[in-house]
Write a protein that holds these residues in place. Structure first.
Motif, PDB file in Angstrom:
ATOM      1  N   PRO A  31       0.774  -0.913   0.015  1.00  0.00           N
ATOM      2  CA  PRO A  31      -0.113   0.008  -0.101  1.00  0.00           C
ATOM      3  C   PRO A  31       0.837   1.294  -0.065  1.00  0.00           C
ATOM      4  CG  PRO A  31      -0.818  -1.704   1.657  1.00  0.00           C
ATOM      5  CD  PRO A  31       0.497  -2.157   1.033  1.00  0.00           C
ATOM      6  N   THR A  32       0.368   2.209  -0.749  1.00  0.00           N
ATOM      7  CA  THR A  32       1.124   3.589  -0.733  1.00  0.00           C
ATOM      8  C   THR A  32       1.031   4.245   0.695  1.00  0.00           C
ATOM      9  OG1 THR A  32       0.276   3.898  -3.038  1.00  0.00           O
ATOM     10  CG2 THR A  32       1.648   5.698  -1.850  1.00  0.00           C
ATOM     11  N   PRO A  33       2.317   4.602   1.204  1.00  0.00           N
ATOM     12  CA  PRO A  33       2.432   5.166   2.680  1.00  0.00           C
ATOM     13  C   PRO A  33       1.831   6.404   2.840  1.00  0.00           C
ATOM     14  CG  PRO A  33       4.573   4.499   1.497  1.00  0.00           C
ATOM     15  CD  PRO A  33       3.728   4.510   0.669  1.00  0.00           C
ATOM     16  N   ASN A  34       1.462   6.592   4.096  1.00  0.00           N
ATOM     17  CA  ASN A  34       0.954   7.872   4.828  1.00  0.00           C
ATOM     18  C   ASN A  34      -0.283   8.232   4.010  1.00  0.00           C
ATOM     19  OD1 ASN A  34       3.078   7.879   6.563  1.00  0.00           O
ATOM     20  ND2 ASN A  34       4.378   8.759   5.028  1.00  0.00           N
ATOM     21  N   GLY A  35      -1.026   7.370   3.429  1.00  0.00           N
ATOM     22  CA  GLY A  35      -2.401   7.770   2.957  1.00  0.00           C
ATOM     23  C   GLY A  35      -1.986   8.390   1.354  1.00  0.00           C
ATOM     24  N   PHE A  36      -1.071   8.613   0.965  1.00  0.00           N
ATOM     25  CA  PHE A  36      -0.866   9.197  -0.449  1.00  0.00           C
ATOM     26  C   PHE A  36      -1.520   8.131  -1.287  1.00  0.00           C
ATOM     27  CE2 PHE A  36       1.913  12.111   1.761  1.00  0.00           C
ATOM     28  CZ  PHE A  36       1.861  13.139   1.034  1.00  0.00           C
ATOM     29  N   LYS A  37      -1.651   8.546  -2.696  1.00  0.00           N
ATOM     30  CA  LYS A  37      -2.290   7.689  -3.764  1.00  0.00           C
ATOM     31  C   LYS A  37      -1.211   7.844  -4.860  1.00  0.00           C
ATOM     32  CE  LYS A  37      -6.939   7.999  -2.528  1.00  0.00           C
ATOM     33  NZ  LYS A  37      -8.341   8.235  -2.846  1.00  0.00           N
ATOM     34  N   LYS A  38      -0.461   6.739  -5.433  1.00  0.00           N
ATOM     35  CA  LYS A  38       0.460   6.817  -6.450  1.00  0.00           C
ATOM     36  C   LYS A  38      -0.306   6.518  -8.015  1.00  0.00           C
ATOM     37  CE  LYS A  38       2.531   2.355  -5.595  1.00  0.00           C
ATOM     38  NZ  LYS A  38       2.243   2.007  -4.511  1.00  0.00           N
ATOM     39  N   ALA A  39       0.196   7.180  -8.894  1.00  0.00           N
ATOM     40  CA  ALA A  39      -0.136   6.792 -10.222  1.00  0.00           C
ATOM     41  C   ALA A  39       0.860   7.177 -10.952  1.00  0.00           C
ATOM     42  CB  ALA A  39      -1.468   7.948 -10.253  1.00  0.00           C
ATOM     43  N   VAL A  40       0.557   6.992 -12.494  1.00  0.00           N
ATOM     44  CA  VAL A  40       1.454   7.324 -13.449  1.00  0.00           C
ATOM     45  C   VAL A  40       0.440   7.964 -14.625  1.00  0.00           C
ATOM     46  CG1 VAL A  40       3.077   5.503 -13.080  1.00  0.00           C
ATOM     47  CG2 VAL A  40       1.095   5.137 -14.585  1.00  0.00           C
ATOM     48  N   LYS A  41       1.363   8.553 -15.594  1.00  0.00           N
ATOM     49  CA  LYS A  41       0.515   8.779 -16.886  1.00  0.00           C
ATOM     50  C   LYS A  41       0.332   7.840 -17.674  1.00  0.00           C
ATOM     51  CE  LYS A  41       1.323  13.527 -15.362  1.00  0.00           C
ATOM     52  NZ  LYS A  41       0.430  14.284 -14.842  1.00  0.00           N
ATOM     53  N   ILE A  42      -0.642   7.768 -18.487  1.00  0.00           N
ATOM     54  CA  ILE A  42      -0.922   6.598 -19.191  1.00  0.00           C
ATOM     55  C   ILE A  42       0.197   6.315 -20.192  1.00  0.00           C
ATOM     56  CG2 ILE A  42      -2.423   7.840 -20.690  1.00  0.00           C
ATOM     57  CD1 ILE A  42      -2.834   4.091 -19.481  1.00  0.00           C
ATOM     58  N   GLY A  43       0.829   7.422 -20.662  1.00  0.00           N
ATOM     59  CA  GLY A  43       1.765   7.198 -21.681  1.00  0.00           C
ATOM     60  C   GLY A  43       2.782   6.684 -21.249  1.00  0.00           C
ATOM     61  N   MET A  44       3.245   6.515 -19.759  1.00  0.00           N
ATOM     62  CA  MET A  44       4.372   5.859 -19.230  1.00  0.00           C
ATOM     63  C   MET A  44       4.224   4.256 -19.277  1.00  0.00           C
ATOM     64  SD  MET A  44       4.939   8.253 -15.935  1.00  0.00           S
ATOM     65  CE  MET A  44       5.949   6.977 -15.224  1.00  0.00           C
ATOM     66  N   VAL A  45       2.931   3.873 -19.558  1.00  0.00           N
ATOM     67  CA  VAL A  45       2.880   2.448 -19.187  1.00  0.00           C
ATOM     68  C   VAL A  45       3.175   1.619 -20.727  1.00  0.00           C
ATOM     69  CG1 VAL A  45       1.026   0.719 -18.669  1.00  0.00           C
ATOM     70  CG2 VAL A  45       0.926   2.948 -17.800  1.00  0.00           C
ATOM     71  N   GLY A  46       4.261   1.094 -20.710  1.00  0.00           N
ATOM     72  CA  GLY A  46       4.930   0.378 -21.800  1.00  0.00           C
ATOM     73  C   GLY A  46       4.433  -0.963 -21.829  1.00  0.00           C
ATOM     74  N   VAL A  47       3.014  -1.459 -21.646  1.00  0.00           N
ATOM     75  CA  VAL A  47       2.865  -2.657 -21.649  1.00  0.00           C
ATOM     76  C   VAL A  47       1.921  -2.807 -22.818  1.00  0.00           C
ATOM     77  CG1 VAL A  47       1.328  -4.413 -20.491  1.00  0.00           C
ATOM     78  CG2 VAL A  47       2.925  -2.747 -19.228  1.00  0.00           C
ATOM     79  N   PRO A  48       2.125  -3.848 -23.678  1.00  0.00           N
ATOM     80  CA  PRO A  48       1.557  -3.770 -25.122  1.00  0.00           C
ATOM     81  C   PRO A  48       0.098  -4.480 -24.671  1.00  0.00           C
ATOM     82  CG  PRO A  48       2.977  -5.805 -24.968  1.00  0.00           C
ATOM     83  CD  PRO A  48       3.379  -4.793 -23.668  1.00  0.00           C
ATOM     84  N   ASP A  49      -0.939  -4.305 -25.618  1.00  0.00           N
ATOM     85  CA  ASP A  49      -2.154  -5.000 -25.693  1.00  0.00           C
ATOM     86  C   ASP A  49      -3.202  -3.634 -25.072  1.00  0.00           C
ATOM     87  OD1 ASP A  49      -4.282  -6.817 -25.706  1.00  0.00           O
ATOM     88  OD2 ASP A  49      -3.271  -8.351 -24.471  1.00  0.00           O
ATOM     89  N   SER A  50      -4.137  -4.046 -24.615  1.00  0.00           N
ATOM     90  CA  SER A  50      -5.580  -3.133 -24.580  1.00  0.00           C
ATOM     91  C   SER A  50      -5.190  -2.200 -23.307  1.00  0.00           C
ATOM     92  CB  SER A  50      -6.606  -4.038 -24.192  1.00  0.00           C
ATOM     93  OG  SER A  50      -6.576  -4.748 -22.991  1.00  0.00           O
ATOM     94  N   LEU A  51      -6.114  -1.361 -23.159  1.00  0.00           N
ATOM     95  CA  LEU A  51      -6.214  -0.505 -22.144  1.00  0.00           C
ATOM     96  C   LEU A  51      -6.316  -0.976 -20.738  1.00  0.00           C
ATOM     97  CD1 LEU A  51      -5.995   2.617 -21.448  1.00  0.00           C
ATOM     98  CD2 LEU A  51      -8.444   2.750 -21.395  1.00  0.00           C
ATOM     99  N   GLU A  52      -7.220  -2.258 -20.993  1.00  0.00           N
ATOM    100  CA  GLU A  52      -7.587  -3.089 -19.724  1.00  0.00           C
ATOM    101  C   GLU A  52      -6.404  -3.801 -19.323  1.00  0.00           C
ATOM    102  OE1 GLU A  52     -10.033  -7.019 -18.865  1.00  0.00           O
ATOM    103  OE2 GLU A  52     -11.069  -5.546 -20.138  1.00  0.00           O
ATOM    104  N   GLU A  53      -5.600  -4.165 -20.079  1.00  0.00           N
ATOM    105  CA  GLU A  53      -4.192  -4.779 -19.537  1.00  0.00           C
ATOM    106  C   GLU A  53      -3.444  -3.999 -18.816  1.00  0.00           C
ATOM    107  OE1 GLU A  53      -1.625  -7.844 -18.423  1.00  0.00           O
ATOM    108  OE2 GLU A  53      -3.692  -8.050 -19.303  1.00  0.00           O
ATOM    109  N   LYS A  54      -3.360  -2.845 -19.571  1.00  0.00           N
ATOM    110  CA  LYS A  54      -2.337  -1.632 -18.861  1.00  0.00           C
ATOM    111  C   LYS A  54      -2.853  -1.436 -17.382  1.00  0.00           C
ATOM    112  CE  LYS A  54      -1.339   0.528 -23.181  1.00  0.00           C
ATOM    113  NZ  LYS A  54       0.028   0.405 -23.430  1.00  0.00           N
ATOM    114  N   PHE A  55      -4.209  -1.177 -17.263  1.00  0.00           N
ATOM    115  CA  PHE A  55      -4.870  -1.120 -15.979  1.00  0.00           C
ATOM    116  C   PHE A  55      -4.564  -2.201 -15.074  1.00  0.00           C
ATOM    117  CE2 PHE A  55      -8.236   2.440 -16.520  1.00  0.00           C
ATOM    118  CZ  PHE A  55      -7.517   3.186 -17.257  1.00  0.00           C
ATOM    119  N   ARG A  56      -4.679  -3.319 -15.690  1.00  0.00           N
ATOM    120  CA  ARG A  56      -4.438  -4.610 -14.564  1.00  0.00           C
ATOM    121  C   ARG A  56      -2.978  -4.898 -14.039  1.00  0.00           C
ATOM    122  NH1 ARG A  56      -6.849  -7.639 -17.684  1.00  0.00           N
ATOM    123  NH2 ARG A  56      -8.809  -7.985 -16.362  1.00  0.00           N
TER     124      ARG A  56
END
Length: 293
Positions: A31-56
């Motif tokens: 879990p992200t420490p101290n109540g923060f929430k961590k995210a990335v910009k979608i363009g950083m996700v270099g995982v092929p396939d669908s948006l669903e797979e990137k989210f997974r």
């Protein structure tokens, strides 16, 4: 052909490498420490396939959410399907036209395009289940003075405020290298002039290093800070934005201390070079360490 001994040595090395990556993945997925929430910009996700797979993949690595782009982002139906399938939310969108169709341009037709892009981004954020639009409000350059940038961008953002209020979506100003709002006091004054609870700062930690230490911005912006962009920066002769997280000139413990003083707890979104699952694992681990500092 390798001997039995060579085979055993190679197998042990591969196993150790896999265990190291597995251990890092497990650590990043905490879990992200101290109540923060961590995210990335979608363009950083270099995982092929669908948006669903990137989210997974992001969900598996312990990310709490992701930020998309608009105009030009995926349809609301595709995004909602990915969210439903993975449980990973979209916390907001980045205005994808604010650098080209600037709200400070001398040409009113260009400003109108910029305003249309902002309103489309506001609607997309609402449709995706987000809470904000990241906006570069204007750019000071040859044919645009600082005062002109201020006046024009304020006027255009005000035109978007009724929709922002109707949708309850925040318009958040990012501090960037645009020769505008390069000082925390000016940034605070700009936000205050718009006089709306839905206008605030999208504080990019690494972008301030060019002008002044980021921990000095936090107490001045205070409650105006609604979200964070997480990146580092190493001034010359360093690698600039190529500096790995926690290895540049940002004093992260001081930044986090100042954020705690102003009561900020919320989204922090990495805006650095992304990559495959291994790279995203490393980023998640570094973000956890930053938020725990």
């Amino acid at each position: 052909m390798p001997t039995r001994r060579q085979f055993m040595v190679q197998s042990a090395a591969l196993t150790a490498g896999a265990m190291g990556l597995s251990a890092m993945s497990a650590q990043a997925a905490e879990p992200t420490p101290n109540g923060f929430k961590k995210a990335v910009k979608i363009g950083m996700v270099g995982v092929p396939d669908s948006l669903e797979e990137k989210f997974r993949v992001l969900k598996e690595l312990g990310y709490d959410g992701v930020e998309l782009n608009s105009p030009g982002g995926p349809s609301a139906d595709v995004v909602k399907a990915a969210i439903d399938a993975t449980g990973l939310p979209v916390h907001g969108v980045v205005d994808s036209v604010h650098w080209n169709d600037t709200l400070s341009d001398p040409n009113p037709e260009v400003r109108a395009k910029g305003l249309a892009g902002l309103t489309e981004a506001l609607q997309a954020s609402k449709d995706y289940g987000g809470t904000s639009v990241l906006l570069v409000p204007g750019v000071v350059k040859g044919e645009v003075t600082y005062d002109e940038c201020w006046e024009r961008s304020i006027a255009e953002i005000r035109k978007a405020l009724p929709l922002a209020e109707k949708l309850n979506i925040q318009i958040l100003m990012e501090n960037v290298w645009n020769n505008f709002l390069t000082d925390p006091n000016e940034t605070a004054r700009f936000i205050d002039e718009l006089d709306s609870e839905l206008v605030g700062a999208y504080f990019d930690v690494g972008n301030t290093v060019r002008y002044s230490p980021p921990h000095e911005w936090v107490p001045i912006l205070g409650k105006r800070i609604k979200k964070l962009d997480i990146k580092d920066y190493a001034a010359k002769p360093g690698p600039g934005f190529g500096a790995p997280l926690m290895e540049g000139d940002v004093d992260w413990p001081k930044v986090m201390d100042e954020l705690e003083k102003v009561g900020y707890v919320g989204w922090g979104t990495a805006e650095i070079q992304g990559g495959d699952k291994e790279r995203l694992t490393w980023i998640a681990d570094r973000m956890n360490k930053i938020f725990a500092s």
